[in-house]
Design a protein around this motif. Sequence first.
Motif, PDB file in Angstrom:
ATOM      1  N   PRO A   1      -1.802 -14.234 -12.781  1.00 33.19           N
ATOM      2  CA  PRO A   1      -1.119 -13.926 -11.520  1.00 33.19           C
ATOM      3  C   PRO A   1       0.138 -13.066 -11.650  1.00 33.19           C
ATOM      4  CG  PRO A   1      -1.833 -16.212 -11.524  1.00 33.19           C
ATOM      5  CD  PRO A   1      -2.103 -15.674 -12.902  1.00 33.19           C
ATOM      6  N   TRP A   2       0.875 -13.149 -12.759  1.00 29.53           N
ATOM      7  CA  TRP A   2       2.092 -12.352 -12.881  1.00 29.53           C
ATOM      8  C   TRP A   2       1.798 -10.859 -12.831  1.00 29.53           C
ATOM      9  CZ3 TRP A   2       2.947  -8.778 -16.765  1.00 29.53           C
ATOM     10  CH2 TRP A   2       2.100  -8.844 -17.873  1.00 29.53           C
TER      11      TRP A   2
ATOM     12  N   ASP B   1       2.334  -8.579  -9.598  1.00 28.76           N
ATOM     13  CA  ASP B   1       3.648  -8.025  -9.287  1.00 28.76           C
ATOM     14  C   ASP B   1       3.842  -6.730 -10.066  1.00 28.76           C
ATOM     15  OD1 ASP B   1       6.312  -7.419  -8.878  1.00 28.76           O
ATOM     16  OD2 ASP B   1       7.029  -9.458  -9.275  1.00 28.76           O
TER      17      ASP B   1
ATOM     18  N   GLU C   1      -6.088 -12.574  -0.175  1.00 26.99           N
ATOM     19  CA  GLU C   1      -5.011 -13.550  -0.083  1.00 26.99           C
ATOM     20  C   GLU C   1      -3.826 -13.166  -0.973  1.00 26.99           C
ATOM     21  OE1 GLU C   1      -7.497 -14.525  -3.539  1.00 26.99           O
ATOM     22  OE2 GLU C   1      -7.924 -14.004  -1.454  1.00 26.99           O
ATOM     23  N   ILE C   2      -4.075 -12.405  -2.031  1.00 32.43           N
ATOM     24  CA  ILE C   2      -2.995 -11.980  -2.930  1.00 32.43           C
ATOM     25  C   ILE C   2      -2.033 -11.047  -2.205  1.00 32.43           C
ATOM     26  CG2 ILE C   2      -2.477 -10.738  -5.074  1.00 32.43           C
ATOM     27  CD1 ILE C   2      -5.204 -11.707  -6.111  1.00 32.43           C
ATOM     28  N   ARG C   3      -2.551 -10.259  -1.278  1.00 36.14           N
ATOM     29  CA  ARG C   3      -1.715  -9.281  -0.577  1.00 36.14           C
ATOM     30  C   ARG C   3      -0.711  -9.939   0.359  1.00 36.14           C
ATOM     31  NH1 ARG C   3      -4.688  -3.575   0.180  1.00 36.14           N
ATOM     32  NH2 ARG C   3      -2.510  -3.003   0.304  1.00 36.14           N
ATOM     33  N   GLU C   4      -0.883 -11.217   0.645  1.00 38.58           N
ATOM     34  CA  GLU C   4       0.100 -11.902   1.469  1.00 38.58           C
ATOM     35  C   GLU C   4       1.448 -11.965   0.765  1.00 38.58           C
ATOM     36  OE1 GLU C   4      -1.484 -15.702   2.514  1.00 38.58           O
ATOM     37  OE2 GLU C   4      -3.304 -14.851   3.433  1.00 38.58           O
ATOM     38  N   GLU C   5       1.409 -12.114  -0.573  1.00 35.30           N
ATOM     39  CA  GLU C   5       2.652 -12.128  -1.350  1.00 35.30           C
ATOM     40  C   GLU C   5       2.963 -10.777  -1.964  1.00 35.30           C
ATOM     41  OE1 GLU C   5       4.787 -14.643  -5.007  1.00 35.30           O
ATOM     42  OE2 GLU C   5       2.749 -15.163  -4.343  1.00 35.30           O
ATOM     43  N   PHE C   6       1.906 -10.026  -2.330  1.00 38.20           N
ATOM     44  CA  PHE C   6       2.091  -8.719  -2.975  1.00 38.20           C
ATOM     45  C   PHE C   6       1.339  -7.661  -2.159  1.00 38.20           C
ATOM     46  CE2 PHE C   6       2.214 -11.984  -6.324  1.00 38.20           C
ATOM     47  CZ  PHE C   6       3.501 -11.772  -6.801  1.00 38.20           C
ATOM     48  N   PRO C   7       1.998  -7.069  -1.158  1.00 41.66           N
ATOM     49  CA  PRO C   7       1.327  -6.162  -0.216  1.00 41.66           C
ATOM     50  C   PRO C   7       0.709  -4.924  -0.862  1.00 41.66           C
ATOM     51  CG  PRO C   7       3.466  -6.852   0.632  1.00 41.66           C
ATOM     52  CD  PRO C   7       3.398  -7.308  -0.782  1.00 41.66           C
TER      53      PRO C   7
END
Length: 341
Positions: A162-163, A166, A207-213
């Motif tokens: 996951p890191w 970013d 769903e990842i784009r919710e935190e990392f657009p």
Amino acid sequence: MNKLRFVLVGAGRAGMVHGQNLVHYIPEGDLKAVVDVDLKRAEETSASLGVKSFYSTLDEALEKEDCDAVCIASLTFTHREMIEKAAGAKKHIFCEKPLAQSLEEAEKIQEAVEKAGVKFQIGFMRRYDPGIRRAWEMVREGKIGDIVLIKSTGRGPGLPAPWIFDREKSGGMLAEVSSHDIDSVLWFVDKKPHHLHLEAKNFKGQEIREEFPDFYDHYVLTMSFVEGPLGMIDGGCPVGYAYDARIEILGTEGMIKVGETEARGPVLYTSDKKSWRDNQSSWRDRFREGYLEEMKSFIRSVLEDQNPSPSIIDGKRVVKVVELAHKSLGQQSPVLWEGEW
């Protein structure tokens, strides 16, 4: 000196590959200690490798261990700090890809290494894979004339850690998943890029784009080279079906293909006229020989006072490609390669 004494930084998957190679398969390598920010993992890894010493910081390892080189397999955003510490201690450096998460960081790393005057090799192990290296030699021998188009495919069965989502820490999916593809294309062509264009979309990680657009999971990077061919890289995760790493080189007088999705091993043929075979499931298996041979080459370069390859310049070029590609993605148009090659 007939052996190179190492401290290994990073006890993750890549670190374990290098650690096992140094301990079990390279007589000229001597692993003295394992460093990981997670001290328990450092202890467990050192025990599994039969290495006595383990630390949570490189500073402590450099202070207490008598070593010649540092193998850096920690997370991308730690590379600059680890390299500067190793270079400051006048230790030779092998560093996993990508070199850095930005061109600014890469340039500061280069400055530290050159000031220290130590050997440095970046971990683009595909250059040492027997099949890919033979394909490169065939191109140099003129077997297919001049290169017209080179395509490199790099796809993983699952998402990376996951890191990596970013971009400020990792350089993004293009850097973490496809640095090897970028280096392979630059290595085969050996010419300065003229312009680059990145197209990327998110098909499976909404769903990842919710935190990392700015996250994307599949992409195509095209490059045009000065007085040279066209290049293309396609990559993505997760694809599920296999670990897929292939290169195709089209020339004016022929074509070379190297790489496959099928694993080595038996093929099952059944009475209903079907065949079945395992696919490649891991980069560790696909490039086992490449990882071994790149470390042997680094050790030889130190023991015999030769220039390591691939160099820090090669690492910085890949970081620059990634940075320009993301600029292209942001403005949705090609960008020019400006400055030195």
